[in-house]
Write an enzyme that holds these catalytic residues in place. Structure first.
Site, PDB file in Angstrom:
ATOM      1  N   HIS A 119      20.270 -11.627 -18.602  1.00 43.65           N
ATOM      2  CA  HIS A 119      21.679 -11.890 -18.914  1.00 43.65           C
ATOM      3  C   HIS A 119      22.292 -12.923 -17.976  1.00 43.65           C
ATOM      4  CE1 HIS A 119      21.984  -7.753 -21.150  1.00 43.65           C
ATOM      5  NE2 HIS A 119      21.265  -8.644 -21.794  1.00 43.65           N
ATOM      6  N   CYS A 151      33.227 -33.622 -13.556  1.00 41.51           N
ATOM      7  CA  CYS A 151      34.203 -34.171 -14.501  1.00 41.51           C
ATOM      8  C   CYS A 151      35.567 -33.487 -14.454  1.00 41.51           C
ATOM      9  CB  CYS A 151      33.637 -34.110 -15.926  1.00 41.51           C
ATOM     10  SG  CYS A 151      33.692 -32.459 -16.659  1.00 41.51           S
ATOM     11  N   THR A 189      19.583   1.798 -17.216  1.00 39.41           N
ATOM     12  CA  THR A 189      20.154   1.096 -18.359  1.00 39.41           C
ATOM     13  C   THR A 189      20.426   2.082 -19.482  1.00 39.41           C
ATOM     14  OG1 THR A 189      19.840  -0.661 -19.999  1.00 39.41           O
ATOM     15  CG2 THR A 189      17.836   0.386 -19.179  1.00 39.41           C
TER      16      THR A 189
HETATM   17  P1  NAD Z   1      25.402   0.391 -18.741  1.00 33.32           P
HETATM   18  O1  NAD Z   1      26.676   0.324 -17.959  1.00 33.32           O
HETATM   19  O2  NAD Z   1      25.467   0.381 -20.196  1.00 33.32           O
HETATM   20  O3  NAD Z   1      24.580   1.705 -18.349  1.00 33.32           O
HETATM   21  C1  NAD Z   1      24.379   2.090 -17.025  1.00 33.32           C
HETATM   22  C2  NAD Z   1      23.308   3.158 -16.988  1.00 33.32           C
HETATM   23  O4  NAD Z   1      23.021   3.423 -15.625  1.00 33.32           O
HETATM   24  C3  NAD Z   1      23.706   4.515 -17.624  1.00 33.32           C
HETATM   25  O5  NAD Z   1      22.669   4.952 -18.460  1.00 33.32           O
HETATM   26  C4  NAD Z   1      23.861   5.436 -16.414  1.00 33.32           C
HETATM   27  O6  NAD Z   1      23.506   6.784 -16.705  1.00 33.32           O
HETATM   28  C5  NAD Z   1      22.886   4.822 -15.440  1.00 33.32           C
HETATM   29  N1  NAD Z   1      23.166   5.079 -14.024  1.00 33.32           N
HETATM   30  C6  NAD Z   1      24.358   5.298 -13.416  1.00 33.32           C
HETATM   31  N2  NAD Z   1      24.184   5.470 -12.103  1.00 33.32           N
HETATM   32  C7  NAD Z   1      22.849   5.335 -11.859  1.00 33.32           C
HETATM   33  C8  NAD Z   1      22.051   5.394 -10.680  1.00 33.32           C
HETATM   34  N3  NAD Z   1      22.616   5.608  -9.484  1.00 33.32           N
HETATM   35  N4  NAD Z   1      20.708   5.211 -10.803  1.00 33.32           N
HETATM   36  C9  NAD Z   1      20.135   4.982 -12.008  1.00 33.32           C
HETATM   37  N5  NAD Z   1      20.852   4.919 -13.163  1.00 33.32           N
HETATM   38  C10 NAD Z   1      22.188   5.091 -13.083  1.00 33.32           C
HETATM   39  O7  NAD Z   1      24.513  -0.782 -18.166  1.00 33.32           O
HETATM   40  P2  NAD Z   1      23.428  -1.706 -18.862  1.00 33.32           P
HETATM   41  O8  NAD Z   1      22.514  -0.870 -19.674  1.00 33.32           O
HETATM   42  O9  NAD Z   1      22.895  -2.563 -17.799  1.00 33.32           O
HETATM   43  O10 NAD Z   1      24.214  -2.637 -19.896  1.00 33.32           O
HETATM   44  C11 NAD Z   1      25.463  -3.183 -19.633  1.00 33.32           C
HETATM   45  C12 NAD Z   1      25.539  -4.712 -19.475  1.00 33.32           C
HETATM   46  O11 NAD Z   1      26.441  -4.908 -18.418  1.00 33.32           O
HETATM   47  C13 NAD Z   1      24.313  -5.442 -19.054  1.00 33.32           C
HETATM   48  O12 NAD Z   1      24.163  -6.467 -19.957  1.00 33.32           O
HETATM   49  C14 NAD Z   1      24.619  -6.069 -17.685  1.00 33.32           C
HETATM   50  O13 NAD Z   1      24.385  -7.462 -17.732  1.00 33.32           O
HETATM   51  C15 NAD Z   1      26.083  -5.900 -17.490  1.00 33.32           C
HETATM   52  N6  NAD Z   1      26.528  -5.414 -16.160  1.00 33.32           N
HETATM   53  C16 NAD Z   1      25.928  -5.863 -15.023  1.00 33.32           C
HETATM   54  C17 NAD Z   1      26.331  -5.370 -13.775  1.00 33.32           C
HETATM   55  C18 NAD Z   1      25.618  -5.873 -12.551  1.00 33.32           C
HETATM   56  O14 NAD Z   1      25.086  -6.990 -12.558  1.00 33.32           O
HETATM   57  N7  NAD Z   1      25.568  -5.078 -11.482  1.00 33.32           N
HETATM   58  C19 NAD Z   1      27.356  -4.430 -13.686  1.00 33.32           C
HETATM   59  C20 NAD Z   1      27.973  -4.007 -14.876  1.00 33.32           C
HETATM   60  C21 NAD Z   1      27.539  -4.513 -16.100  1.00 33.32           C
HETATM   61 ZN    ZN Z   2      31.705 -31.325 -16.102  1.00 34.72          ZN
END
Ligand code: NAD
Ligand code: ZN
Length: 246
Positions: A119, A151, A189
Site C-alpha cells: 500500500h 513545479c 490484518t
Molecule cells: P485493520 O485496521 O483492518 O485490522 C487490524 C487488525 O489487527 C485487526 O484484525 C486486529 O484484531 C489486529 N490487531 C490489533 N492489535 C493487534 C496486535 N497488537 N497484534 C496483532 N494484531 C492486532 O488493518 P489492515 O488489515 O492492515 O487494513 C487496513 C488498511 O489500513 C491497510 O491497507 C493499511 O495500509 C492501512 N493502515 C496502516 C497503518 C500503518 O501503516 N501502521 C495504520 C492504520 C491503517
Molecule cells: Zn511537480
C-alpha cells in the site's frame, strides 16, 4: 501467551524453509499506531475510508492531508516493537518475503530489507503535475498540501488510497512468494482489504501452511491451519525462536 503455536510450528520447522509474511496495521498497534478499525484519537471521529480516497484528496485536500500528516508524525515518533524485530531476525535464518499493508516504515526501521510495500509509504511524496517523486521525512510538514520542489504544484503521499490499484511490482512479488512459500504468517490484518487479503488463499492453494497471529478472529481465520490468539509483540518473538530452533 499462546505457547501451543510455537510447539506446533517447532514440530514442523524442518519442512518450513521458505516463509512469506503478510502484515497489517495490527503489527504496529503496540508501537502506538492506531489500526483503522480500532477506536483511537487519531481519527477523531473522522473516517479514514472517506478521507483516504483520491476524490477526498482532490476536493477536501487539507482535511485529507491533515490526517496523512498526523499519521506521519505518529509514525516518526513510534519505535518498531518486538514483533517487527522478530520478523527482521527471521530473515537471517530463513528465506523470508515480507509483504506489508502498512505505510509507516516500521519494518524497515526494525531491519527488514526488501519489504514489499503493498500500500505504498507515507515517506515518499509525488507530483501528478510534473512527475517529480522523492523521499520526504519532515513531520509535521510546514505546508499542507506540501508544494512540489520542482513545479510548486501539490504533492501527494505515495500511498495506495481506497479505490486505487496496488503497485504492480510489489503485488507480483508478493503473489510469487505466496505461490512458493512453505509457510505464510498472517499478522495483524483484518483481511478486509483486497487484493492483499487474497494472498493467504493463494498460498493455501499452492500447499503452504497458514498461521494467523491476531488477538481477534478475522475474515481469514477460517482458512488458517493454526490461529494463534495474542498480540504480535508477544507472539512473534516466541514463534520466530521456534522456527529457528533456538
Ligand atoms: P485493520 O485496521 O483492518 O485490522 C487490524 C487488525 O489487527 C485487526 O484484525 C486486529 O484484531 C489486529 N490487531 C490489533 N492489535 C493487534 C496486535 N497488537 N497484534 C496483532 N494484531 C492486532 O488493518 P489492515 O488489515 O492492515 O487494513 C487496513 C488498511 O489500513 C491497510 O491497507 C493499511 O495500509 C492501512 N493502515 C496502516 C497503518 C500503518 O501503516 N501502521 C495504520 C492504520 C491503517
Ligand atoms: Zn511537480
Amino acid at each position: 501467551m499462546d505457547v501451543p503455536a510455537a510447539s506446533w510450528l517447532a514440530d514442523r520447522r524442518r519442512s518450513l524453509r521458505r516463509i512469506a509474511v503478510v502484515t497489517g496495521a495490527g503489527i504496529s498497534a503496540e508501537s502506538g499506531l492506531p489500526t483503522f478499525r480500532g477506536e483511537d484519537a487519531l481519527w477523531q471521529g473522522r473516517n479514514p475510508m472517506e478521507l483516504f480516497t483520491p476524490e477526498a484528496l482532490a476536493t477536501r485536500t487539507r482535511e485529507s492531508w491533515e490526517l496523512f500528516d498526523r499519521l506521519r508524525v505518529l509514525s516518526a515518533r513510534a519505535e518498531p516493537n518486538a514483533g517487527h524485530r522478530a520478523l527482521a531476525a527471521l530473515a537471517r535464518s530463513h528465506g523470508v518475503t515480507l509483504a506489508t499493508q502498512n505505510i509507516d516504515g516500521l519494518h524497515q526501521r526494525a531491519g527488514s530489507r526488501d519489504v514489499l510495500e503493498l500500500h505504498g509509504t507515507l515517506w515518499r511524496l509525488s507530483c501528478a503535475g510534473c512527475g517529480h517523486a522523492g523521499v520526504n521525512e519532515t513531520a509535521p510538514l510546514p505546508l499542507l498540501p506540501p508544494p512540489c520542489p520542482a513545479c510548486g504544484g501539490p504533492l501527494r503521499p505515495d500511498v495506495v488510497m481506497f479505490g486505487e490499484p496496488l503497485p504492480a511490482d510489489a503485488l507480483r512479488a508478493a503473489t510469487r512468494a505466496a505461490e512458493t512459500c512453505d509457510l505464510m504468517l498472517v499478522v495483524g490484518t483484518s483481511g478486509a482489504v483486497y487484493p492483499a487479503a487474497g494472498l493467504p488463499a493463494i498460498a493455501r492453494a499452492y500447499g503452504a501452511l497458514l498461521v494467523e497471529i491476531n488477538p481477534a478472529p478475522t475474515e481469514l481465520s477460517a482458512q488458517m491451519d493454526y490461529a494463534a490468539r495474542g498480540t504480535a509483540a508477544m507472539l512473534l518473538p516466541v514463534i520466530v525462536r521456534a522456527l529457528r530452533g533456538d
